[in-house]
Design a protein around this motif. Sequence first.
Motif, PDB file in Angstrom:
ATOM      1  N   GLU A  38     -67.896  13.398  25.624  1.00  0.00           N
ATOM      2  CA  GLU A  38     -67.096  14.545  25.013  1.00  0.00           C
ATOM      3  C   GLU A  38     -65.851  14.867  25.693  1.00  0.00           C
ATOM      4  O   GLU A  38     -65.718  15.219  26.841  1.00  0.00           O
ATOM      5  CB  GLU A  38     -68.084  15.534  24.982  1.00  0.00           C
ATOM      6  N   VAL A  39     -64.716  14.570  24.947  1.00  0.00           N
ATOM      7  CA  VAL A  39     -63.257  14.579  25.583  1.00  0.00           C
ATOM      8  C   VAL A  39     -62.318  15.315  24.509  1.00  0.00           C
ATOM      9  O   VAL A  39     -62.851  15.723  23.356  1.00  0.00           O
ATOM     10  CB  VAL A  39     -62.550  13.390  25.925  1.00  0.00           C
ATOM     11  N   ALA A  40     -61.403  15.930  25.125  1.00  0.00           N
ATOM     12  CA  ALA A  40     -60.549  16.926  24.497  1.00  0.00           C
ATOM     13  C   ALA A  40     -60.134  15.875  23.456  1.00  0.00           C
ATOM     14  O   ALA A  40     -59.619  14.735  23.615  1.00  0.00           O
ATOM     15  CB  ALA A  40     -59.508  17.586  25.252  1.00  0.00           C
ATOM     16  N   ASP A  41     -59.853  16.438  22.174  1.00  0.00           N
ATOM     17  CA  ASP A  41     -59.122  15.777  20.871  1.00  0.00           C
ATOM     18  C   ASP A  41     -57.762  16.199  20.967  1.00  0.00           C
ATOM     19  O   ASP A  41     -57.226  16.953  20.234  1.00  0.00           O
ATOM     20  CB  ASP A  41     -59.938  16.247  19.555  1.00  0.00           C
ATOM     21  N   ASN A  42     -56.841  15.380  21.681  1.00  0.00           N
ATOM     22  CA  ASN A  42     -55.317  15.492  21.599  1.00  0.00           C
ATOM     23  C   ASN A  42     -54.874  14.262  21.639  1.00  0.00           C
ATOM     24  O   ASN A  42     -55.493  13.035  21.502  1.00  0.00           O
ATOM     25  CB  ASN A  42     -54.983  16.308  22.964  1.00  0.00           C
ATOM     26  N   GLU A  43     -53.400  14.245  21.695  1.00  0.00           N
ATOM     27  CA  GLU A  43     -52.798  12.862  21.395  1.00  0.00           C
ATOM     28  C   GLU A  43     -52.849  11.902  22.536  1.00  0.00           C
ATOM     29  O   GLU A  43     -53.007  10.677  22.202  1.00  0.00           O
ATOM     30  CB  GLU A  43     -50.991  13.327  21.265  1.00  0.00           C
ATOM     31  N   CYS A  44     -53.041  12.509  23.690  1.00  0.00           N
ATOM     32  CA  CYS A  44     -53.166  11.665  25.080  1.00  0.00           C
ATOM     33  C   CYS A  44     -54.568  10.689  24.874  1.00  0.00           C
ATOM     34  O   CYS A  44     -54.562   9.573  25.027  1.00  0.00           O
ATOM     35  CB  CYS A  44     -53.397  12.584  26.067  1.00  0.00           C
ATOM     36  N   THR A  45     -55.786  11.733  24.426  1.00  0.00           N
ATOM     37  CA  THR A  45     -56.805  10.869  24.500  1.00  0.00           C
ATOM     38  C   THR A  45     -57.055  10.007  23.327  1.00  0.00           C
ATOM     39  O   THR A  45     -57.674   8.798  23.242  1.00  0.00           O
ATOM     40  CB  THR A  45     -58.169  11.758  24.466  1.00  0.00           C
ATOM     41  N   ARG A  46     -56.366  10.528  22.185  1.00  0.00           N
ATOM     42  CA  ARG A  46     -56.510   9.407  20.727  1.00  0.00           C
ATOM     43  C   ARG A  46     -55.788   8.176  21.252  1.00  0.00           C
ATOM     44  O   ARG A  46     -56.064   7.047  20.639  1.00  0.00           O
ATOM     45  CB  ARG A  46     -55.640  10.265  19.716  1.00  0.00           C
ATOM     46  N   GLY A  47     -54.591   8.345  21.928  1.00  0.00           N
ATOM     47  CA  GLY A  47     -53.869   7.091  22.313  1.00  0.00           C
ATOM     48  C   GLY A  47     -54.768   5.958  23.348  1.00  0.00           C
ATOM     49  O   GLY A  47     -54.816   4.914  22.997  1.00  0.00           O
ATOM     50  N   MET A  48     -55.795   6.704  24.140  1.00  0.00           N
ATOM     51  CA  MET A  48     -56.544   5.961  24.985  1.00  0.00           C
ATOM     52  C   MET A  48     -57.465   5.188  24.042  1.00  0.00           C
ATOM     53  O   MET A  48     -57.903   3.983  24.359  1.00  0.00           O
ATOM     54  CB  MET A  48     -56.860   6.842  25.860  1.00  0.00           C
ATOM     55  N   VAL A  49     -57.980   6.095  23.208  1.00  0.00           N
ATOM     56  CA  VAL A  49     -59.051   5.450  22.155  1.00  0.00           C
ATOM     57  C   VAL A  49     -58.467   4.394  21.284  1.00  0.00           C
ATOM     58  O   VAL A  49     -59.225   3.394  21.160  1.00  0.00           O
ATOM     59  CB  VAL A  49     -59.634   6.472  21.497  1.00  0.00           C
ATOM     60  N   PHE A  50     -57.529   4.605  20.797  1.00  0.00           N
ATOM     61  CA  PHE A  50     -56.816   3.461  20.263  1.00  0.00           C
ATOM     62  C   PHE A  50     -56.555   2.094  20.981  1.00  0.00           C
ATOM     63  O   PHE A  50     -56.660   1.112  20.416  1.00  0.00           O
ATOM     64  CB  PHE A  50     -55.267   3.788  19.811  1.00  0.00           C
ATOM     65  N   LYS A  51     -56.141   2.321  22.407  1.00  0.00           N
ATOM     66  CA  LYS A  51     -55.930   1.188  23.016  1.00  0.00           C
ATOM     67  C   LYS A  51     -57.251   0.356  23.108  1.00  0.00           C
ATOM     68  O   LYS A  51     -57.253  -0.939  23.357  1.00  0.00           O
ATOM     69  CB  LYS A  51     -55.470   1.566  24.662  1.00  0.00           C
ATOM     70  N   VAL A  52     -58.527   1.177  23.294  1.00  0.00           N
ATOM     71  CA  VAL A  52     -59.805   0.387  23.240  1.00  0.00           C
ATOM     72  C   VAL A  52     -60.785   0.644  22.201  1.00  0.00           C
ATOM     73  O   VAL A  52     -61.845   0.511  22.217  1.00  0.00           O
ATOM     74  CB  VAL A  52     -60.508   0.784  24.625  1.00  0.00           C
ATOM     75  N   LYS A  53     -60.083   0.619  20.908  1.00  0.00           N
ATOM     76  CA  LYS A  53     -60.989   0.722  19.814  1.00  0.00           C
ATOM     77  C   LYS A  53     -61.920  -0.250  19.435  1.00  0.00           C
ATOM     78  O   LYS A  53     -62.934   0.039  18.845  1.00  0.00           O
ATOM     79  CB  LYS A  53     -59.989   0.959  18.711  1.00  0.00           C
ATOM     80  N   HIS A  54     -61.491  -1.480  20.015  1.00  0.00           N
ATOM     81  CA  HIS A  54     -62.552  -2.495  19.772  1.00  0.00           C
ATOM     82  C   HIS A  54     -63.849  -2.558  20.686  1.00  0.00           C
ATOM     83  O   HIS A  54     -64.864  -3.182  20.527  1.00  0.00           O
ATOM     84  CB  HIS A  54     -61.883  -3.847  20.054  1.00  0.00           C
ATOM     85  N   LEU A  55     -63.858  -1.734  21.630  1.00  0.00           N
ATOM     86  CA  LEU A  55     -64.913  -1.497  22.692  1.00  0.00           C
ATOM     87  C   LEU A  55     -65.592  -0.011  22.680  1.00  0.00           C
ATOM     88  O   LEU A  55     -66.791   0.192  22.901  1.00  0.00           O
ATOM     89  CB  LEU A  55     -64.235  -1.433  24.138  1.00  0.00           C
ATOM     90  N   VAL A  56     -65.170   0.734  21.580  1.00  0.00           N
ATOM     91  CA  VAL A  56     -66.000   2.206  21.529  1.00  0.00           C
ATOM     92  C   VAL A  56     -66.162   2.640  20.043  1.00  0.00           C
ATOM     93  O   VAL A  56     -65.587   1.846  19.223  1.00  0.00           O
ATOM     94  CB  VAL A  56     -65.039   3.308  22.314  1.00  0.00           C
ATOM     95  N   GLN A  57     -66.614   3.609  20.065  1.00  0.00           N
ATOM     96  CA  GLN A  57     -66.853   4.296  18.653  1.00  0.00           C
ATOM     97  C   GLN A  57     -66.900   5.674  18.527  1.00  0.00           C
ATOM     98  O   GLN A  57     -67.671   6.215  19.542  1.00  0.00           O
ATOM     99  CB  GLN A  57     -68.366   3.930  18.113  1.00  0.00           C
ATOM    100  N   VAL A  58     -66.025   6.296  17.820  1.00  0.00           N
ATOM    101  CA  VAL A  58     -65.908   7.562  17.902  1.00  0.00           C
ATOM    102  C   VAL A  58     -67.184   8.407  16.799  1.00  0.00           C
ATOM    103  O   VAL A  58     -67.221   7.875  15.732  1.00  0.00           O
ATOM    104  CB  VAL A  58     -64.564   8.108  17.161  1.00  0.00           C
ATOM    105  N   LEU A  59     -67.816   9.266  17.576  1.00  0.00           N
ATOM    106  CA  LEU A  59     -69.074   9.974  16.829  1.00  0.00           C
ATOM    107  C   LEU A  59     -68.653  10.898  16.053  1.00  0.00           C
ATOM    108  O   LEU A  59     -67.738  11.860  16.471  1.00  0.00           O
ATOM    109  CB  LEU A  59     -70.307   9.991  17.833  1.00  0.00           C
ATOM    110  N   GLU A  60     -69.210  11.011  14.953  1.00  0.00           N
ATOM    111  CA  GLU A  60     -69.004  12.282  13.997  1.00  0.00           C
ATOM    112  C   GLU A  60     -70.025  13.313  14.210  1.00  0.00           C
ATOM    113  O   GLU A  60     -71.053  12.848  14.375  1.00  0.00           O
ATOM    114  CB  GLU A  60     -69.020  11.865  12.547  1.00  0.00           C
ATOM    115  N   ASP A  61     -69.734  14.666  14.219  1.00  0.00           N
ATOM    116  CA  ASP A  61     -70.760  15.681  14.489  1.00  0.00           C
ATOM    117  C   ASP A  61     -71.227  16.136  13.254  1.00  0.00           C
ATOM    118  O   ASP A  61     -70.592  16.218  12.107  1.00  0.00           O
ATOM    119  CB  ASP A  61     -70.122  16.760  15.475  1.00  0.00           C
TER     120      ASP A  61
END
Length: 61
Positions: A38-61
């Motif tokens: 669980e990470v902070a939802d900000n521009e920095c972490t969204r950019g990191m997630v975008f870079k590895v979007k083929h390796l990760v999945q964002v879970l909805e609560d």
Amino acid sequence: MADKKMRIKQVRSSISCPADQGKTLRALGLGKINRVVEVADNECTRGMVFKVKHLVQVLED
């Protein structure tokens, strides 16, 4: 004000990916398949997630 959080799950291995993508996963706190962080939802972490979007999945609560 409540800080927004997002949950990220690693679903694929970083073995065949470039080194910078593996380092991005490590910076997010991931490294093993099915690990959830669980990470902070900000521009920095969204950019990191975008870079590895083929390796990760964002879970909805």
